[in-house]
Design an enzyme around this catalytic site. Structure first.
Site, mmCIF file in Angstrom:
data_model
loop_
_atom_site.group_PDB
_atom_site.id
_atom_site.type_symbol
_atom_site.label_atom_id
_atom_site.label_comp_id
_atom_site.label_asym_id
_atom_site.label_seq_id
_atom_site.Cartn_x
_atom_site.Cartn_y
_atom_site.Cartn_z
ATOM 1 N N ARG A 12 3.057 -0.791 10.972
ATOM 2 C CA ARG A 12 3.106 -2.166 10.460
ATOM 3 C C ARG A 12 3.775 -2.136 9.087
ATOM 4 O O ARG A 12 3.305 -1.453 8.176
ATOM 5 C CB ARG A 12 1.696 -2.716 10.341
ATOM 6 C CG ARG A 12 1.616 -4.121 9.753
ATOM 7 C CD ARG A 12 0.168 -4.478 9.482
ATOM 8 N NE ARG A 12 0.008 -5.869 9.071
ATOM 9 C CZ ARG A 12 -1.147 -6.396 8.700
ATOM 10 N NH1 ARG A 12 -2.242 -5.642 8.680
ATOM 11 N NH2 ARG A 12 -1.227 -7.656 8.333
ATOM 12 N N TYR A 72 0.839 -1.183 0.000
ATOM 13 C CA TYR A 72 0.000 0.000 0.000
ATOM 14 C C TYR A 72 0.886 1.249 0.000
ATOM 15 O O TYR A 72 2.107 1.158 -0.044
ATOM 16 C CB TYR A 72 -0.965 -0.035 1.171
ATOM 17 C CG TYR A 72 -1.895 -1.243 1.140
ATOM 18 C CD1 TYR A 72 -2.265 -1.831 -0.059
ATOM 19 C CD2 TYR A 72 -2.378 -1.808 2.320
ATOM 20 C CE1 TYR A 72 -3.104 -2.944 -0.089
ATOM 21 C CE2 TYR A 72 -3.222 -2.916 2.289
ATOM 22 C CZ TYR A 72 -3.575 -3.484 1.090
ATOM 23 O OH TYR A 72 -4.395 -4.577 1.059
#
Length: 230
Positions: free
Chosen positions: A212, A164
């Site tokens: 993360r 992403y």
């Protein structure tokens, strides 16, 4: 085994044990991105069984970057009360709660695809972000984090994995920029580090900010363990 039941401190947040529920898509939000009762019940059941820390599944910071037909959102103030009620219910079991906030970059299934460069695994056009576009999205991350805190969450988690947007800036595979946001590891990390700094300034010194990210991309030319450690 007994250490798993011991409390642990993450920044200014004390967690009652070492059991953490990682973020997983449930498709239990409402059609407009709010908190459905099914989503709340899903987490309540796990809180009742002793999870110490929840990281709620990815909530998009903008309606222009969505990856699921049923996508949790934290794009404006109207979502804050629903999240507040869910977090409050989990607090009743002594749990702490974070939430992933995300921009899907070139991997978004719905909306405009924007990334560090015009590269994607999907077919179709990907828009390379201008410097103004970078600042716009950084502000969207900051605004979302402020809503996270206002909604009663104990921490916020930036989603910089799975290819992403934040991951794309970190990756030499996606990031072919020649300006201050591309090239060296320091430059590729600049988008993320500036975003963290902006969030820290907005939420104060004690609110935990977690990230993360993938330690290895498992492909030639991708980030490896050594670079991730650095």
């Amino acid at each position: 085994m007994k250490e798993l039941l011991q409390p642990i401190r993450i920044g200014g947040m004390w967690v009652k044990n070492r059991f953490v529920m990682a973020p997983m898509n449930t498709d239990y939000s409402t059609e407009n991105g709010g908190v459905a009762r099914q989503l709340e019940a899903y987490f309540e059941e796990r809180a009742r069984n002793g999870v110490g820390l929840f990281v709620v599944e990815a909530a998009s910071i903008t309606t222009t970057s969505i990856n699921h037909a049923v996508q949790p959102l934290i794009t404006d103030e109207r979502f804050v009360p629903g999240w507040f009620n869910m977090v409050d219910a989990l607090h009743a079991f002594g749990a702490k709660v974070s939430i992933e906030i995300v921009h899907y970059g070139s991997e978004g299934a719905i909306g405009e695809r924007e990334s560090a460069s015009s590269i994607s695994h999907y077919d179709g056009k990907v828009k390379k972000l201008t410097l103004a576009g970078i600042k716009r999205i950084q502000k969207e991350f900051v605004d979302a984090a402020v809503r996270v805190k206002r909604a009663g969450f104990d921490a916020v988690t930036l989603h910089a994995a799975h290819g992403y947007l934040l991951a794309e800036f970190l990756s030499q595979l996606y990031n072919k920029r020649t300006d201050g946001y591309g090239g060296s590891l320091e430059n590729r990390a600049r988008f993320l580090m500036e975003t963290i700094a902006g969030i820290r300034a907005a939420v104060g010194p004690a609110f935990p900010i977690m990230v993360r990210f993938s330690v290895t991309e498992w492909v030639d030319g991708g980030r490896d363990v050594d670079e991730s450690v650095e």
